[in-house]
Design an enzyme around this catalytic site. Sequence first.
Site, mmCIF file in Angstrom:
data_model
loop_
_atom_site.group_PDB
_atom_site.id
_atom_site.type_symbol
_atom_site.label_atom_id
_atom_site.label_comp_id
_atom_site.label_asym_id
_atom_site.label_seq_id
_atom_site.Cartn_x
_atom_site.Cartn_y
_atom_site.Cartn_z
ATOM 1 N N ASN A 170 0.801 -1.030 0.130
ATOM 2 C CA ASN A 170 -0.108 -0.016 -0.007
ATOM 3 C C ASN A 170 0.909 1.253 0.005
ATOM 4 O OD1 ASN A 170 -2.343 1.199 2.386
ATOM 5 N ND2 ASN A 170 -2.258 1.856 0.270
ATOM 6 N N ASN A 222 -7.007 10.475 -0.933
ATOM 7 C CA ASN A 222 -7.182 9.360 -1.859
ATOM 8 C C ASN A 222 -7.009 9.836 -3.347
ATOM 9 O OD1 ASN A 222 -7.790 7.332 -0.072
ATOM 10 N ND2 ASN A 222 -10.102 7.685 -0.157
ATOM 11 N N CYS A 241 -5.455 6.192 7.975
ATOM 12 C CA CYS A 241 -5.103 5.099 7.093
ATOM 13 C C CYS A 241 -4.098 4.507 7.951
ATOM 14 C CB CYS A 241 -4.254 5.768 5.988
ATOM 15 S SG CYS A 241 -3.450 4.568 4.842
ATOM 16 N N GLY A 242 -4.172 3.218 8.228
ATOM 17 C CA GLY A 242 -3.199 2.468 9.083
ATOM 18 C C GLY A 242 -1.760 2.315 8.385
ATOM 19 N N HIS A 270 -16.195 1.223 8.175
ATOM 20 C CA HIS A 270 -15.803 0.030 7.590
ATOM 21 C C HIS A 270 -17.147 -1.067 7.600
ATOM 22 C CE1 HIS A 270 -11.629 -0.041 6.792
ATOM 23 N NE2 HIS A 270 -11.476 0.914 7.548
ATOM 24 N N ASN A 288 -15.838 1.793 3.412
ATOM 25 C CA ASN A 288 -14.733 0.894 3.175
ATOM 26 C C ASN A 288 -15.299 -0.538 3.373
ATOM 27 O OD1 ASN A 288 -12.172 2.423 2.797
ATOM 28 N ND2 ASN A 288 -13.108 3.135 4.970
ATOM 29 N N GLU A 337 -11.054 -0.124 -0.915
ATOM 30 C CA GLU A 337 -11.139 0.900 0.013
ATOM 31 C C GLU A 337 -11.948 2.284 -0.688
ATOM 32 O OE1 GLU A 337 -7.175 3.267 2.014
ATOM 33 O OE2 GLU A 337 -6.932 1.332 0.705
ATOM 34 N N ARG A 338 -12.527 2.780 0.100
ATOM 35 C CA ARG A 338 -13.425 4.183 -0.277
ATOM 36 C C ARG A 338 -12.402 5.226 -1.013
ATOM 37 N NH1 ARG A 338 -15.158 7.682 4.494
ATOM 38 N NH2 ARG A 338 -13.060 7.780 4.983
ATOM 39 N N CYS A 368 -4.710 -2.693 3.528
ATOM 40 C CA CYS A 368 -5.441 -1.648 4.193
ATOM 41 C C CYS A 368 -5.372 -1.958 5.694
ATOM 42 C CB CYS A 368 -6.999 -1.494 3.720
ATOM 43 S SG CYS A 368 -7.850 -0.388 4.540
ATOM 44 N N GLY A 369 -4.552 -1.135 6.330
ATOM 45 C CA GLY A 369 -4.329 -1.134 7.861
ATOM 46 C C GLY A 369 -5.603 -0.971 8.601
ATOM 47 N N THR A 370 -6.505 0.028 8.282
ATOM 48 C CA THR A 370 -7.738 0.295 9.081
ATOM 49 C C THR A 370 -8.643 -1.066 8.723
ATOM 50 O OG1 THR A 370 -8.718 1.765 7.345
ATOM 51 C CG2 THR A 370 -7.592 2.700 9.123
ATOM 52 N N GLY A 371 -8.719 -1.441 7.389
ATOM 53 C CA GLY A 371 -9.317 -2.539 7.114
ATOM 54 C C GLY A 371 -9.120 -3.707 8.022
#
Length: 274
Positions: free
Chosen positions: A13, A64, A73-74, A155, A186, A204-205, A213-216
């Site tokens: 990413n 984005n 964003c993780g 999410h 997301n 990802e949105r 995707c860290g937050t995912g």
Amino acid sequence: MHVPFRKMHGLGNDFVVIDARARPIAISARRAAALADRQTGVGCDQLIVLEPSDNADVRMRIFNPDGSEVEACGNASRAVGVLLANERADGATRIETLGGTIVAHAHAHGISVAMGRPRFGWDEIPLAYAMDTLRMPVGWEDLESPVAVNVGNPHVVFFVPDCGAVDLARLGPIIETDPLFPRKINVNVATLTGPDAITLRVWERGAGLTRACGTGACATAIAAMRRRLTGRKVVVTLPGGLLTIDWDDADQIIMTGPATTSFTGAFDEADYPA
């Protein structure tokens, strides 16, 4: 005037990181999208701009590829933690984001980021109207009954027998832009592969399919824990690699994984009008 940048990535990413603490740069949706373009710009999944903060060590703004500015964003948080680790004696960097203040800790095994507390209220996601967020009574074709969670950004998580078989490139944008999600969403499809192991793919949105995707990963791990599918520490496998997610006794989400610099460069500000 030339603007220096650093190209970084976390599990593939990738980010263009501009340190604007000493020299500000105006970032519009147009400029962010132009810089992120992989054919005519520098190219990245997200543009990261670092600015001074009154409440933390640094303010991180996240754009984005479509130019939209997002809350969290993780993977970028780990990248910023790597970049700024030497600026603090304890290796801990407090990072202000639109989704809240997070803390990145550099250590021998990579970067751990305290991502804050998860939020589960329908109005905290947010959703357009009230409903149970643990088993949402909604579906899109074969994707049904997701979990909704906000981990700094919103999410939905679908647990499926084989996440690789889901046509996420088609369904992702349909779910992302559904009127149920006033700030868009997301979209995560996940498969349990062991007692505390999950395989994950993410739409990802504002960015589309992503290698990581860290937050995912955080949202999916928390969703699995809430449904009692796993323990409080989970290894999440994404197309780009592995992240470890802990939900600690203080209700903090701790994400651990790698981040690194790919190269450095500079661009002419006049080539990318604001």
